[in-house]
Design a protein around this motif. Sequence first.
Motif, PDB file in Angstrom:
ATOM      1  N   PHE A 173       0.849  -1.188   0.000  1.00 20.25           N
ATOM      2  CA  PHE A 173       0.000   0.000   0.000  1.00 20.25           C
ATOM      3  C   PHE A 173       0.890   1.246   0.000  1.00 20.25           C
ATOM      4  O   PHE A 173       1.821   1.355   0.809  1.00 20.25           O
ATOM      5  CB  PHE A 173      -0.914   0.013   1.220  1.00 20.25           C
ATOM      6  N   LEU A 186      -7.700   2.655   5.279  1.00 20.42           N
ATOM      7  CA  LEU A 186      -6.461   1.930   5.002  1.00 20.42           C
ATOM      8  C   LEU A 186      -6.059   1.061   6.184  1.00 20.42           C
ATOM      9  O   LEU A 186      -5.700  -0.115   6.007  1.00 20.42           O
ATOM     10  CB  LEU A 186      -5.350   2.928   4.666  1.00 20.42           C
ATOM     11  N   ILE A 207      -5.782  -3.094   6.162  1.00 23.04           N
ATOM     12  CA  ILE A 207      -4.533  -3.772   6.506  1.00 23.04           C
ATOM     13  C   ILE A 207      -4.754  -4.761   7.643  1.00 23.04           C
ATOM     14  O   ILE A 207      -4.279  -5.903   7.607  1.00 23.04           O
ATOM     15  CB  ILE A 207      -3.453  -2.735   6.870  1.00 23.04           C
ATOM     16  N   CYS A 237       1.182  -7.645   4.279  1.00 20.94           N
ATOM     17  CA  CYS A 237       1.065  -6.325   3.657  1.00 20.94           C
ATOM     18  C   CYS A 237       2.317  -5.504   3.919  1.00 20.94           C
ATOM     19  O   CYS A 237       3.005  -5.683   4.929  1.00 20.94           O
ATOM     20  CB  CYS A 237      -0.155  -5.576   4.190  1.00 20.94           C
ATOM     21  N   LEU A 261       3.863  -1.236   3.447  1.00 19.17           N
ATOM     22  CA  LEU A 261       3.357   0.136   3.477  1.00 19.17           C
ATOM     23  C   LEU A 261       4.469   1.103   3.105  1.00 19.17           C
ATOM     24  O   LEU A 261       5.602   0.984   3.579  1.00 19.17           O
ATOM     25  CB  LEU A 261       2.823   0.480   4.874  1.00 19.17           C
ATOM     26  N   THR A 313       9.468   3.014   3.965  1.00 26.97           N
ATOM     27  CA  THR A 313       8.855   1.930   3.203  1.00 26.97           C
ATOM     28  C   THR A 313       9.123   0.621   3.920  1.00 26.97           C
ATOM     29  O   THR A 313      10.272   0.265   4.177  1.00 26.97           O
ATOM     30  CB  THR A 313       9.429   1.849   1.779  1.00 26.97           C
ATOM     31  N   LEU A 369       2.634  -1.577  10.768  1.00 26.85           N
ATOM     32  CA  LEU A 369       2.039  -0.666   9.795  1.00 26.85           C
ATOM     33  C   LEU A 369       1.057   0.297  10.457  1.00 26.85           C
ATOM     34  O   LEU A 369       1.031   1.491  10.147  1.00 26.85           O
ATOM     35  CB  LEU A 369       1.338  -1.462   8.691  1.00 26.85           C
ATOM     36  N   LEU A 427       0.909   4.523  10.684  1.00 22.92           N
ATOM     37  CA  LEU A 427      -0.268   5.329  10.374  1.00 22.92           C
ATOM     38  C   LEU A 427      -0.689   6.185  11.565  1.00 22.92           C
ATOM     39  O   LEU A 427      -1.193   7.295  11.396  1.00 22.92           O
ATOM     40  CB  LEU A 427      -1.432   4.420   9.947  1.00 22.92           C
TER      41      LEU A 427
END
Length: 438
Positions: free
Chosen positions: A276, A300, A304, A314, A316, A328, A340, A344
């Motif tokens: 993502f 999002l 996830i 996943c 990100l 990343t 992840l 966020l």
Amino acid sequence: MNKRLQFGRASSILVSLPAVALWLILCVAAAVGDLLVLSAAFAFLFLLSGAAFLWGARSIRHVTLEVACSRTRLYPDMETTFSYTVKNDKLLPLIWLELSQGIPERGCLTPDETFERYACLSGEAQGQEAAPDAADRPAPDAYRRTFSFVMGHETLTLRSVWTARRRGVYRMDRLMLRSGDGFGLSQVEAPCPPGKLPQVLVYPRSVPVDISLFLQEQWRQSAGSAGYQEDMAVLRGLRPYQPSDSWKRINWRMAARTQELKVNFYETIQPLSALFVLDGESFCGLSADYAELEQALELLGSVIARLFRRGVTCGLALPASRRYSAVTLPPVEGRSAAELLGLLAGYDCLAQHLFAENGDRLEQCAPSRFDERAVLTAASEAGRVYLITCAPDGPVHGLVGRLGAARVTVFAAAGGASSADPDLRVVPLRRLAKGAAI
């Protein structure tokens, strides 16, 4: 001794070293001049300020503070408990003791009635340098709790329930103990070592989402298979037969030898992973409270979390932000949803002060700055790449071209489900919300 403390308090100038020396000099001078009443007054001020100075300077010595948190990873509306342990490891008691800490940024956490909120005197309370116009700005706030008469070798334990209100990160790096003399003239602070303080992450709010699109697109599964496949060449073992099992799975050789029905089960092939990419800066400037960005992060984060629960790994990619540079995380084995979601929780776009007081937009946001080499490397390890953006033909479209438009799906919050590139699939971001109209 009269310098300002971190949370905006200061000792009286009467108990500073120059003041103590001045009282002594005036006392001696008055005594030499045979002014006994005046000399007695200066002697009293000398003794009072000297005692307050020594008392305040030594009051906080051998006083330690420890803090623990019952839960450091939260969703909004969840609660966690902070436990504060204060130890006075000396014989002398403390007349008063105050526990102070900064306000969590953006109000991501709020305490119960255990703490009271108060306004500090300057920006120094937030651990920041005072700006030239700091006097014209509202004072930042802090939380505090005051204790009276902490006896020698006494241990106090305070528990406070905090409630997560919104996405954010609370770095408790300004937890302070403050004490001083009983006259209230002198006070000192002692910080709790930052390495012993917890960091609390409040994830984006969990909302109902539909992840069927991801499963169908990546693994082209049939209904009900949840995206998993079995490698019929790799036999993992046997288990007892169940009425719902297909007769094709029965191990007939074992049944003939043991007279028991056993079923073969094979190695499961994990679904292809997903990467993502969040074009965070494209959401800035749409509204003063960044509501569009928060909604995108909620969708999002929920997608996830659900994909990880289904066994889907996943990755990100986030652009440079106010908290950290471009980051990343490729979708590799061992990656967890918490990693992840933690990114966020702390993401804050670079764009600030985009609106005037009357609500007019002041400037255009800059494009998101990714570590493109890391994104391309992570994309090579993923089955599909998903770009979360505001408009499908935004400034990061060049990155989409380097990733390969045929293997990228764009979720656009605005601008419709269309793009100038016919090979690029564009889906409205609202499509992810469970129950949303398509």
